[in-house]
Design a protein around this motif. Structure first.
Motif, PDB file in Angstrom:
ATOM      1  N   GLU A 173      -5.025  -2.259  -2.959  1.00  0.00           N
ATOM      2  CA  GLU A 173      -4.229  -3.453  -3.247  1.00  0.00           C
ATOM      3  C   GLU A 173      -2.818  -3.034  -3.645  1.00  0.00           C
ATOM      4  OE1 GLU A 173      -4.246  -7.441  -6.114  1.00  0.00           O
ATOM      5  OE2 GLU A 173      -5.889  -5.968  -6.198  1.00  0.00           O
ATOM      6  N   SER A 174      -1.821  -3.703  -3.067  1.00  0.00           N
ATOM      7  CA  SER A 174      -0.426  -3.380  -3.368  1.00  0.00           C
ATOM      8  C   SER A 174       0.019  -4.096  -4.640  1.00  0.00           C
ATOM      9  CB  SER A 174       0.473  -3.802  -2.200  1.00  0.00           C
ATOM     10  OG  SER A 174       0.146  -3.075  -1.037  1.00  0.00           O
ATOM     11  N   VAL A 175       1.034  -3.531  -5.261  1.00  0.00           N
ATOM     12  CA  VAL A 175       1.611  -4.107  -6.471  1.00  0.00           C
ATOM     13  C   VAL A 175       3.133  -4.005  -6.367  1.00  0.00           C
ATOM     14  CG1 VAL A 175      -0.364  -3.513  -7.933  1.00  0.00           C
ATOM     15  CG2 VAL A 175       1.528  -1.878  -7.682  1.00  0.00           C
ATOM     16  N   ILE A 176       3.815  -4.738  -7.278  1.00  0.00           N
ATOM     17  CA  ILE A 176       5.234  -4.485  -7.518  1.00  0.00           C
ATOM     18  C   ILE A 176       5.336  -3.886  -8.908  1.00  0.00           C
ATOM     19  CG2 ILE A 176       6.066  -6.304  -5.996  1.00  0.00           C
ATOM     20  CD1 ILE A 176       6.500  -8.052  -8.430  1.00  0.00           C
ATOM     21  N   VAL A 196       5.232  -0.585 -15.529  1.00  0.00           N
ATOM     22  CA  VAL A 196       4.329  -1.742 -15.517  1.00  0.00           C
ATOM     23  C   VAL A 196       4.105  -2.140 -14.064  1.00  0.00           C
ATOM     24  CG1 VAL A 196       3.935  -4.096 -16.289  1.00  0.00           C
ATOM     25  CG2 VAL A 196       5.220  -2.506 -17.742  1.00  0.00           C
ATOM     26  N   ASP A 197       2.826  -2.138 -13.631  1.00  0.00           N
ATOM     27  CA  ASP A 197       2.454  -2.593 -12.289  1.00  0.00           C
ATOM     28  C   ASP A 197       2.019  -4.050 -12.369  1.00  0.00           C
ATOM     29  OD1 ASP A 197       2.989  -0.111 -11.251  1.00  0.00           O
ATOM     30  OD2 ASP A 197       0.913   0.590 -11.393  1.00  0.00           O
ATOM     31  N   ILE A 198       2.519  -4.872 -11.431  1.00  0.00           N
ATOM     32  CA  ILE A 198       2.238  -6.309 -11.423  1.00  0.00           C
ATOM     33  C   ILE A 198       1.548  -6.661 -10.107  1.00  0.00           C
ATOM     34  CG2 ILE A 198       3.196  -8.609 -11.765  1.00  0.00           C
ATOM     35  CD1 ILE A 198       3.824  -6.735 -14.036  1.00  0.00           C
ATOM     36  N   ARG A 199       0.453  -7.414 -10.217  1.00  0.00           N
ATOM     37  CA  ARG A 199      -0.225  -7.887  -9.007  1.00  0.00           C
ATOM     38  C   ARG A 199       0.635  -8.932  -8.300  1.00  0.00           C
ATOM     39  NH1 ARG A 199      -4.220  -7.835 -12.863  1.00  0.00           N
ATOM     40  NH2 ARG A 199      -4.107 -10.096 -13.101  1.00  0.00           N
ATOM     41  N   LEU A 200       0.391  -9.132  -7.032  1.00  0.00           N
ATOM     42  CA  LEU A 200       1.189 -10.060  -6.234  1.00  0.00           C
ATOM     43  C   LEU A 200       0.749 -11.512  -6.405  1.00  0.00           C
ATOM     44  CD1 LEU A 200       1.512  -8.062  -2.896  1.00  0.00           C
ATOM     45  CD2 LEU A 200       3.126  -8.181  -4.787  1.00  0.00           C
TER      46      LEU A 200
END
Length: 594
Positions: A173-176, A196-200
C-alpha cells in the motif's frame, strides 16, 4: 400626451418580446458553447475547492509535526537519548515511554489516517510506531535520499508524494509522507528527524465528494509523477491520458484545454497547489459535458414563449390595476397644483395605492391649512413689523433722555436717583441693542438682574432676590425677554400686595431633555377663580382678549409655543397667601458658544 400604459406596452415589447425572439434564434447556435462555459466555470470552482481542501489537509499534517518542536519533554528525552549511547530498545520504553505515548497521541489527534510515525536521532532510531504492525528495516536510513533532503530543509517540512514506505518490508500500500528536522528550542541544533507516513484515505475522502461516472481526477507532483489517481481511472486510462497531456499541464500553474484521450475529445482543467506544488487535474469527455445542451435549449425556448404570454397577461393587469389609477391620480394632483383643493381622492382600495391616495388626500388638506395659516401669519408679521419699527423710537428716545437725567441727578448730588436712572437706561439699551430672538440663559439673567435691582431700589428691603442655576444651563439658548415679564408680574401682583418680607427666587435645571426655569415668590397669590381662568386661557390658542393684568404671562406663553411647539410653554401654580410659582419649559438645545 402619451399615457403610462402605452409607454409600458412599448417598453414590454422592446425589452421582452423582441429580445426573447432574438434570443431563441441565438440560443439555437450558441447553447452548446453556453453549456461548455457553464461547465468550465463550475469545474474550475470545484477544482479550486478541491485544491484548497487538499492544501488544508496537508497543512494540518505539517501543523501536527510542529508538536515535536514545541514538546519540551520530548526534546529533553531526545537530548538525554543522544548523550546516552546505550542501544538497548527497552531503555526507551522504560525511560521515555510516557513522553512518547503522549506525543504520539497528539499526532493521532492532529493528523487523520496516520500510518506510522518514526523518530531518528543521530544514526539510531529513537522511536518507530507502525499502526499496521508491519516490519521495518531501518538500517542505513541516513544514507537515503529522503533523509538527506529533510536535513537540507533546515527545519522546514518536506512533503513526499505517493510512494512505498521508505523502511517498510514488502509493503503493498502506498502512502504520502511528511518529514522535518526537530531543532532544539531556541537554537538550530539538530536533535532528530521525524517521519510521518499518511494513508491515502484522506485524499480519497476529499475527492470522492466530487467524483462521478463522468468526472475523473489525477494528482501529479512537479515532476509529473502520479501522487493520486481517481478510483475510476485504471492503468489503461492512465496510459491513455498520456505523458504529453501531463507535460502540457506542467507548463502552467492553472489552465484548461481540450485534448484527445483514448481517441475521445475531452476537456481538461488543472490548478497548482500553492502549498505542495502538486497539480490537480480534472477531465471529462466532451460529449458527456454537453449532453444537456439540446434539452437546455428546448427549455429556454419554452420559457421564452411562456414569458411572452405572461408579459401580455401582466400588461393587461398592469393597465387595469396600476396605470389607470396613476393617470387618475395625476389629473387630481395637477388640479391641486392649479389651486383647486376640492378634488375627489376617495378610494376603497386597501393596498399601497389606497395608502397613496389617503396620503395625498391628507397632504392636500394639510397644504390647504398651511396656506391659510401662512397667509394669516404673513399678515400678522406685517402688522408686527410696523409696530416694532414704531416702538423702537420710544425706547431709543427714552434711553437718551434717561442718560441726560442721570447726569443732572449726579451733578445735583442725587446719586441714588442717578444710579436708579442709570440702571433703567441700561435696560432700555439692552432692549434696543439686542436684535436676536435667541440668547443664552446667562444673558437673559443679566437683563433680569438689572430689572430686579431697579425694583429693589424702589421697594428697599421689602423683598430679597436669589438664583439657583444648575451648572451647564447658563449656556443653553432661551427666547429673549421671557423672564422679565414673569418677574415683573411676581413683583407687581405678588410681592407688592403683601406685608412682611418678600422672597423672589429663580432656579434653572434640565429635566427630561427640557430646560426648566422656575420663578417663585411668596407673595399674595391668586384667588382660585382667577387662577382657574388664567390656566384655562393659557391652554387655549393665542388670544389678544386677555385682560391687561396678565398680558405679559400670556405673551411669553404664546411666544414659546409659537417658536418651539405646543409641548413647551409655561405652567402656573398659585395659592392665596402662599405665593405663586411659574415654570417655563424650553427645549434643552445645544449650548451656544460665546
Amino acid at each position: 400626451m402619451k399615457h403610462v400604459n402605452h409607454q409600458i406596452f412599448v417598453l414590454m415589447i422592446c425589452i421582452i418580446t423582441l429580445p426573447l425572439t432574438v434570443m431563441s434564434g441565438i440560443l439555437y447556435f450558441f447553447s452548446l458553447q453556453t453549456v461548455k462555459n457553464e461547465y468550465q466555470n463550475s469545474a474550475n470552482l470545484i477544482l479550486n475547492n478541491l485544491s484548497f481542501n487538499i492544501d488544508q489537509y496537508l497543512q494540518s499534517i505539517e501543523t501536527g509535526t510542529l508538536t515535536a518542536q514545541l514538546d519540551s519533554q520530548l526534546q529533553g528525552s531526545l537530548v538525554h537519548w543522544s548523550n546516552n549511547q546505550n542501544p538497548d530498545p527497552s531503555d526507551i520504553s522504560i525511560k521515555y515511554g510516557g513522553v512518547i505515548e503522549q506525543f504520539i497521541s497528539r499526532i493521532e489527534l492532529t493528523i487523520k489516517n496516520v500510518d506510522s510515525v518514526q523518530v531518528f536521532a543521530g544514526n539510531r532510531v529513537f522511536y518507530s510506531a507502525d499502526f499496521n504492525q508491519t516490519d521495518y528495516n531501518a538500517e542505513h536510513f541516513y544514507e537515503q535520499d529522503w533523509y538527506k533532503q529533510t536535513l537540507q530543509s533546515k527545519g522546514k517540512a518536506v512533503l513526499f508524494g505517493t510512494h512505498a514506505p521508505f523502511q517498510r518490508i514488502d509493503s503493498q500500500e502506498s502512502v504520502i509522507s511528511i518529514a522535518r528536522v526537530i531543532n532544539k528550542t531556541g537554537t538550530r541544533e539538530n536533535l532528530a528527524v521525524i517521519l510521518v507516513d499518511i494513508r491515502l484515505d484522506s485524499l480519497r475522502e476529499i475527492l470522492s465528494l466530487s467524483e462521478n461516472t463522468n468526472r475523473k481526477f489525477i494528482i501529479v507532483d512537479d515532476k509529473g509523477n502520479t501522487v493520486y489517481s481517481s478510483a475510476l481511472v485504471g492503468e489503461e486510462e492512465l496510459a491513455d491520458l498520456g505523458q504529453a497531456v501531463i507535460s502540457n499541464a506542467l507548463l502552467k500553474d492553472t489552465g484548461n484545454f481540450y485534448a484527445s484521450i483514448a481517441e475521445t475529445p475531452s476537456y481538461l482543467n488543472f490548478v497548482t497547489s500553492a502549498y505542495s506544488g502538486w497539480k490537480v487535474i480534472q477531465y471529462i469527455d466532451e460529449q458527456d459535458m454537453t449532453k444537456d445542451a439540446t434539452l437546455f435549449r428546448k427549455i429556454l425556448l419554452g420559457v421564452a414563449l411562456s414569458s411572452l404570454a405572461t408579459a401580455l397577461l401582466f400588461l393587461f393587469l398592469l393597465s387595469a390595476r396600476v396605470t389607470k389609477p396613476i393617470i387618475s391620480l395625476s389629473k387630481q394632483v395637477r388640479a391641486v397644483g392649479l389651486g383647486k383643493f376640492d378634488v375627489d381622492l376617495s378610494t376603497d382600495r386597501q393596498d399601497e395605492f389606497g395608502v397613496l391616495y389617503k396620503g395625498i388626500r391628507k397632504m392636500v388638506e394639510d397644504l390647504q391649512d398651511h396656506i391659510e395659516r401662512s397667509s394669516m401669519t404673513m399678515a400678522q408679521q406685517k402688522v408686527a413689523q410696523y409696530g416694532a419699527l414704531k416702538s423702537q423710537i420710544n425706547p431709543h428716545f427714552l434711553a437718551n433722555t434717561l442718560e441726560s437725567i442721570q447726569m443732572k441727578a449726579i451733578l445735583a448730588g442725587q446719586r441714588d436717583i442717578g444710579e436708579m436712572i442709570g440702571l433703567l437706561g441700561r435696560l432700555f439699551r439692552i432692549h434696543i441693542q439686542t436684535g436676536k430672538d435667541i440668547v443664552t440663559l446667562r444673558e437673559e439673567l443679566e437683563h433680569t438682574r438689572l430689572y430686579v435691582k431697579v425694583q429693589q431700589m424702589r421697594f428697599g428691603d421689602r423683598f430679597t432676590y436669589s438664583e439657583t442655576i444648575e451648572p451647564g444651563t447658563e449656556a443653553l439658548p432661551v427666547l429673549h425677554f421671557t423672564l422679565q415679564p414673569i418677574v415683573e408680574n411676581a413683583i407687581v401682583h405678588g410681592l407688592e400686595r403683601m406685608s412682611g418680607q418678600g422672597k423672589l427666587e429663580i432656579s434653572a435645571y434640565v429635566a427630561d431633555q427640557a430646560l426648566c426655569i422656575e420663578i417663585k415668590d411668596n407673595g399674595a397669590g391668586m384667588e382660585e377663580q382667577q387662577f382657574a381662568a388664567l390656566r384655562q386661557r393659557l391652554r387655549e390658542a393665542a388670544t389678544d382678549t386677555l385682560d391687561s393684568e396678565h398680558i405679559g404671562v400670556q405673551n411669553v406663553h404664546d411666544r414659546i409655543r409659537y417658536y418651539y411647539g405646543d409641548s413647551y410653554g409655561l405652567s402656573i401654580d398659585s395659592q392665596v397667601g402662599e405665593g405663586t410659582k411659574v415654570i417655563l419649559r424650553l427645549p434643552a438645545s445645544k449650548a451656544i458658544q460665546q
